[in-house]
Design a protein around this motif. Structure first.
Motif, PDB file in Angstrom:
ATOM      1  N   MET A   1       0.823  -1.134   0.312  1.00  0.00           N
ATOM      2  CA  MET A   1       0.507   0.014   0.033  1.00  0.00           C
ATOM      3  C   MET A   1       0.881   1.294   0.122  1.00  0.00           C
ATOM      4  N   GLN A   2       0.232   2.824  -0.610  1.00  0.00           N
ATOM      5  CA  GLN A   2       1.448   3.633  -0.513  1.00  0.00           C
ATOM      6  C   GLN A   2       0.647   3.920   0.732  1.00  0.00           C
ATOM      7  N   GLN A   3       1.413   5.191   1.433  1.00  0.00           N
ATOM      8  CA  GLN A   3       1.178   6.055   2.164  1.00  0.00           C
ATOM      9  C   GLN A   3       0.019   6.570   2.289  1.00  0.00           C
ATOM     10  N   ARG A   4      -0.520   7.244   1.320  1.00  0.00           N
ATOM     11  CA  ARG A   4      -1.871   7.911   1.344  1.00  0.00           C
ATOM     12  C   ARG A   4      -3.087   6.973   1.409  1.00  0.00           C
ATOM     13  N   HIS A   5      -2.754   5.264   0.977  1.00  0.00           N
ATOM     14  CA  HIS A   5      -4.362   4.854   1.798  1.00  0.00           C
ATOM     15  C   HIS A   5      -3.858   4.444   3.221  1.00  0.00           C
ATOM     16  N   HIS A   6      -2.726   5.031   4.384  1.00  0.00           N
ATOM     17  CA  HIS A   6      -3.086   5.372   5.263  1.00  0.00           C
ATOM     18  C   HIS A   6      -3.479   6.562   5.412  1.00  0.00           C
ATOM     19  N   ASN A   7      -3.048   6.959   5.031  1.00  0.00           N
ATOM     20  CA  ASN A   7      -3.384   8.717   5.490  1.00  0.00           C
ATOM     21  C   ASN A   7      -4.433   9.202   5.357  1.00  0.00           C
ATOM     22  N   ARG A   8      -6.147   9.793   5.963  1.00  0.00           N
ATOM     23  CA  ARG A   8      -6.441   9.059   5.171  1.00  0.00           C
ATOM     24  C   ARG A   8      -6.849  10.710   4.836  1.00  0.00           C
ATOM     25  N   ARG A   9      -6.525  11.727   5.227  1.00  0.00           N
ATOM     26  CA  ARG A   9      -5.966  13.214   5.168  1.00  0.00           C
ATOM     27  C   ARG A   9      -5.802  13.718   3.863  1.00  0.00           C
ATOM     28  N   GLN A  10      -4.494  12.923   3.576  1.00  0.00           N
ATOM     29  CA  GLN A  10      -4.001  13.013   1.990  1.00  0.00           C
ATOM     30  C   GLN A  10      -4.282  12.551   1.133  1.00  0.00           C
ATOM     31  N   TYR A  11      -5.366  11.335   1.282  1.00  0.00           N
ATOM     32  CA  TYR A  11      -5.385  10.351  -0.075  1.00  0.00           C
ATOM     33  C   TYR A  11      -6.937  11.432  -0.398  1.00  0.00           C
ATOM     34  N   PHE A  12      -7.810  12.724   0.550  1.00  0.00           N
ATOM     35  CA  PHE A  12      -9.069  12.831   0.817  1.00  0.00           C
ATOM     36  C   PHE A  12      -8.309  14.218  -0.054  1.00  0.00           C
ATOM     37  N   CYS A  13      -7.445  14.532   0.110  1.00  0.00           N
ATOM     38  CA  CYS A  13      -7.224  15.643  -0.580  1.00  0.00           C
ATOM     39  C   CYS A  13      -6.418  15.609  -2.367  1.00  0.00           C
ATOM     40  N   GLU A  14      -5.605  14.259  -2.210  1.00  0.00           N
ATOM     41  CA  GLU A  14      -5.225  14.024  -3.386  1.00  0.00           C
ATOM     42  C   GLU A  14      -6.330  13.782  -4.784  1.00  0.00           C
ATOM     43  N   LEU A  15      -7.888  12.946  -3.665  1.00  0.00           N
ATOM     44  CA  LEU A  15      -8.829  13.349  -4.999  1.00  0.00           C
ATOM     45  C   LEU A  15      -9.708  14.129  -5.049  1.00  0.00           C
ATOM     46  N   ALA A  16      -9.399  15.474  -4.657  1.00  0.00           N
ATOM     47  CA  ALA A  16     -10.022  16.449  -4.585  1.00  0.00           C
ATOM     48  C   ALA A  16      -8.892  17.534  -5.252  1.00  0.00           C
ATOM     49  N   ASN A  17      -7.965  17.390  -5.194  1.00  0.00           N
ATOM     50  CA  ASN A  17      -7.191  18.451  -6.431  1.00  0.00           C
ATOM     51  C   ASN A  17      -7.140  17.077  -7.902  1.00  0.00           C
ATOM     52  N   THR A  18      -7.002  16.126  -7.941  1.00  0.00           N
ATOM     53  CA  THR A  18      -7.444  15.503  -9.233  1.00  0.00           C
ATOM     54  C   THR A  18      -8.380  16.502 -10.159  1.00  0.00           C
ATOM     55  N   GLY A  43     -20.166   5.751  -3.975  1.00  0.00           N
ATOM     56  CA  GLY A  43     -18.627   4.987  -3.396  1.00  0.00           C
ATOM     57  C   GLY A  43     -18.182   6.061  -3.310  1.00  0.00           C
ATOM     58  N   CYS A  44     -18.372   7.837  -2.604  1.00  0.00           N
ATOM     59  CA  CYS A  44     -17.145   8.380  -2.375  1.00  0.00           C
ATOM     60  C   CYS A  44     -16.622   8.086  -1.717  1.00  0.00           C
ATOM     61  N   GLY A  45     -16.776   7.219  -0.376  1.00  0.00           N
ATOM     62  CA  GLY A  45     -15.980   7.237   0.723  1.00  0.00           C
ATOM     63  C   GLY A  45     -16.150   9.125   1.406  1.00  0.00           C
ATOM     64  N   GLU A  46     -15.019   9.676   1.303  1.00  0.00           N
ATOM     65  CA  GLU A  46     -15.038  10.679   2.777  1.00  0.00           C
ATOM     66  C   GLU A  46     -15.296  11.841   1.748  1.00  0.00           C
ATOM     67  N   GLY A  47     -14.877  11.537  -0.208  1.00  0.00           N
ATOM     68  CA  GLY A  47     -15.887  12.339  -0.557  1.00  0.00           C
ATOM     69  C   GLY A  47     -14.728  13.633  -1.321  1.00  0.00           C
ATOM     70  N   GLY A  48     -14.218  13.598  -1.317  1.00  0.00           N
ATOM     71  CA  GLY A  48     -12.969  13.950  -1.978  1.00  0.00           C
ATOM     72  C   GLY A  48     -12.870  14.229  -2.998  1.00  0.00           C
ATOM     73  N   ASN A  49     -13.580  13.809  -3.914  1.00  0.00           N
ATOM     74  CA  ASN A  49     -14.103  14.325  -5.418  1.00  0.00           C
ATOM     75  C   ASN A  49     -15.158  14.715  -5.655  1.00  0.00           C
ATOM     76  N   LEU A  50     -15.932  15.289  -4.225  1.00  0.00           N
ATOM     77  CA  LEU A  50     -17.356  16.067  -4.676  1.00  0.00           C
ATOM     78  C   LEU A  50     -17.188  17.405  -3.574  1.00  0.00           C
ATOM     79  N   LEU A  51     -15.839  17.802  -3.209  1.00  0.00           N
ATOM     80  CA  LEU A  51     -15.543  19.229  -2.673  1.00  0.00           C
ATOM     81  C   LEU A  51     -15.226  19.693  -3.998  1.00  0.00           C
ATOM     82  N   PRO A  52     -14.361  19.552  -4.961  1.00  0.00           N
ATOM     83  CA  PRO A  52     -14.575  21.057  -5.544  1.00  0.00           C
ATOM     84  C   PRO A  52     -15.867  21.182  -6.445  1.00  0.00           C
TER      85      PRO A  52
END
Length: 83
Positions: A1-18, A43-52
């Motif tokens: 697993m990559q670090q972002r899979h353990h760090n949910r905040r980082q993963y959320f931010c990466e999804l939002a930026n993408t 299937g949004c998880g924490e919703g990073g894709n929805l933030l923008p």
């Protein structure tokens, strides 16, 4: 697993930026991002894709079973410990 899979905040931010960098630019020529625009992500998880979309003024809705599954697992673990 990559670090972002353990760090949910980082993963959320990466999804939002993408979503900001690619999804909004792709959709803007075709639709207006207004409060009347509704965006649904299944299937949004924490919703990073929805933030923008929310930041652009859209009405957003996300649903995912994953959070509920984690909560249910946690409750089961606590119940098992209490015996």
């Amino acid at each position: 697993m990559q670090q972002r899979h353990h760090n949910r905040r980082q993963y959320f931010c990466e999804l939002a930026n993408t979503a900001r960098e690619f999804y909004l630019d792709y959709l803007c020529p075709y639709v207006s991002l207004t409060p009347e625009m509704r965006v649904l992500e299944i299937g949004c998880g924490e919703g990073g894709n929805l933030l923008p979309f929310a930041e652009a003024g859209c009405t957003v809705t996300g649903c995912t079973p994953a959070i509920h599954q984690k909560l249910l697992h946690y409750i089961c673990v606590l119940s098992a410990k209490q015996g």
